[in-house]
Design a protein around this motif. Structure first.
Motif, PDB file in Angstrom:
ATOM      1  N   MET A  45       0.835  -1.200   0.000  1.00 27.47           N
ATOM      2  CA  MET A  45       0.000   0.000   0.000  1.00 27.47           C
ATOM      3  C   MET A  45       0.872   1.253   0.000  1.00 27.47           C
ATOM      4  O   MET A  45       1.650   1.475   0.917  1.00 27.47           O
ATOM      5  CB  MET A  45      -0.901  -0.012   1.248  1.00 27.47           C
ATOM      6  N   LEU A  46       0.769   2.066  -1.048  1.00 27.20           N
ATOM      7  CA  LEU A  46       1.497   3.334  -1.158  1.00 27.20           C
ATOM      8  C   LEU A  46       3.017   3.165  -1.088  1.00 27.20           C
ATOM      9  O   LEU A  46       3.731   4.099  -0.707  1.00 27.20           O
ATOM     10  CB  LEU A  46       1.035   4.309  -0.055  1.00 27.20           C
ATOM     11  N   ASP A  47       3.511   1.972  -1.455  1.00 24.64           N
ATOM     12  CA  ASP A  47       4.948   1.699  -1.326  1.00 24.64           C
ATOM     13  C   ASP A  47       5.809   2.666  -2.133  1.00 24.64           C
ATOM     14  O   ASP A  47       6.837   3.146  -1.650  1.00 24.64           O
ATOM     15  CB  ASP A  47       5.257   0.265  -1.780  1.00 24.64           C
ATOM     16  N   GLY A  48       5.401   2.939  -3.385  1.00 21.43           N
ATOM     17  CA  GLY A  48       6.211   3.785  -4.260  1.00 21.43           C
ATOM     18  C   GLY A  48       6.409   5.177  -3.708  1.00 21.43           C
ATOM     19  O   GLY A  48       7.545   5.641  -3.524  1.00 21.43           O
ATOM     20  N   ILE A  49       5.317   5.867  -3.404  1.00 23.10           N
ATOM     21  CA  ILE A  49       5.412   7.243  -2.908  1.00 23.10           C
ATOM     22  C   ILE A  49       6.009   7.283  -1.507  1.00 23.10           C
ATOM     23  O   ILE A  49       6.767   8.189  -1.168  1.00 23.10           O
ATOM     24  CB  ILE A  49       4.032   7.939  -2.950  1.00 23.10           C
TER      25      ILE A  49
END
Length: 441
Positions: free
Chosen positions: A1-5
């Motif tokens: 969950m939301l790893d990239g940002i």
């Protein structure tokens, strides 16, 4: 969950927080990196500009550059801005009291997860003590009525259906609901592959009949800023009261969440965090901001833990840990509780300081399942006293669990180390006191 940002923001924050003093040049460079991170996350361009300009304006002031801890001041500004752009604070559903009938209209395009989300919301409201009626008014998509019927049966909620027109279905369902004392009606409406005049006309007619207390758009979080554009169009034509972001657990970028409130002026009320019927969470802007910045989400973690264990159970477990009487049976119970709390990856995201500092490639839910299978292949006596599991027993356990003897040996060594660690930690009162002071204040 939301790893990239989250990974990108964690790097930015780690760099700026480590500086004893910062200059306007440092701040400008950090803000430029934030801008790149937001654009990579597919955040709406207008939202990115507003975020960057307001952050830069506040961050280059004397309050930050001349403060005792300028790095921390800068981080707080970024956090506050992010909370604001996500919606400031959680927004509850606005429904009538239990003695009146509240209506919730569910809107969305095909493929957004609308019907599944409708059932998840019904399940949540049922748990809150409301008597819910689901209305199958999606007569366009093949099998939509059947899907809602199956989900309704799964959660123990009645489904109203008839093969007429969507408008008649809703009108008759409302009469049925009032006659049978349902205080909450959730209408699953038709979607399309794209917004068209026929769909909007149908929704306008349904809305006039239903007079809903809430008109919720189900938007696919993985669609990024496109979700915000769709929500804006729905709001302009139908006037929505809020958004539910489906598939939020699969979203690594965060563009939809960060764009929606600013673009539409409407809050995100819930997020879909998994495929199970219970996987619908209230959207907390402050908690999501913490996750994006790599700061964890202790409050959500504690809430999930409390939902799986009461105070008496926790005290009993504590006693077992202190006396080193923690058994494989107890270990098996904890597997069940952890599974209810979510995946290992989702739990790591909530623990402050853990993300980015451990090898997340080794966090494998399959390993959990293997260990669970090993325990389930043991007798009750073996679970109570693992020391009696000799070579012949280990061979039997391995065969019964579909694993190897070396897997069983490795697991038992791990369990022994875990017991020792639990005893050490549970008896270390200073450690506990420090932990409580961090999370309790």
């Amino acid at each position: 969950m939301l790893d990239g940002i989250s990974t990108k923001f964690s790097d930015i924050i780690r760099t700026i927080s480590g500086k004893a003093s910062i200059s306007e040049k440092n701040v400008t460079e950090a803000v430029e990196e934030i801008k790149t991170a937001l654009l990579d996350a597919d955040v709406n361009l207008r939202v990115v500009r507003r975020f960057v300009n307001s952050t830069l304006e506040e961050a280059v002031g004397e309050k930050v550059l001349r403060s005792v801890a300028p790095g921390q001041q800068f981080i707080k500004i970024v956090y506050d801005k992010m909370v604001s752009f996500l919606g400031d604070e959680k927004q509850d559903l606005v429904l009538k009291g239990p003695d009146a009938t509240s209506v919730i209209l569910m809107l969305g395009l095909q493929g957004s997860g609308k019907t599944t989300t409708t059932a998840k919301l019904a399940n949540r409201l049922k748990r809150d003590g409301r008597k819910v009626l689901l209305v199958a008014a999606d007569l366009v998509r093949p099998a939509a009525v059947e899907q809602l019927s199956v989900l309704g049966k799964q959660i123990g909620v009645d489904v109203y259906k008839e093969q007429t027109t969507p408008e008649k279905v809703v009108k008759n369902a409302l009469s049925f609901a009032r006659q049978n004392l349902f205080n909450t009606v959730i209408v699953d409406t038709s979607g399309r592959l794209h917004i068209d005049s026929d769909m909007m006309k149908e929704l306008e007619n349904i809305k006039k009949i239903a007079q809903p207390d809430e008109s919720l758009l189900v938007a696919d979080a993985m669609s990024g800023q496109q979700s915000a554009d769709i929500a804006k169009e729905f709001n302009e034509k139908i006037e929505i009261s809020g958004v539910i972001l489906s598939k939020f657990d699969s979203d690594t970028r965060g563009g939809a969440a960060l764009s929606l409130k600013t673009v539409t002026g409407r809050p995100i009320k819930f997020i879909g965090v998994g495929e199970k019927i219970d996987d619908l969470d209230v959207f907390h802007p402050d908690r999501i901001a913490s996750r994006i910045l790599g700061m964890g989400d202790v409050v959500s973690l504690v809430e999930k833990a409390q939902a799986t264990m009461d105070a008496a159970e926790a005290e009993k477990l504590q006693e077992k840990m202190e006396s080193a009487s923690f058994t494989l049976e107890d270990y098996l119970e904890q597997f069940g509780r952890i599974k209810k709390m979510g995946s290992l990856q989702s739990l790591v995201d909530m623990i402050p300081g853990l993300k980015g500092n451990i090898d997340e490639s080794k966090l494998d839910d399959k390993e959990f399942k293997k260990e669970e299978a090993i325990i389930l292949s043991m007798t009750k006596m073996e679970r109570k006293n693992y020391r009696i599991i000799g070579p012949s027993r280990r061979k039997r356990v391995a065969a019964g669990s579909g694993t190897s003897v070396s897997d069983v040996n490795r697991f038992l060594k791990k369990f022994e180390k875990t017991k020792l660690m639990m005893k050490k930690v549970s008896k270390n009162k200073k450690y506990q006191a420090d932990l409580l002071s961090q999370f309790g204040n």
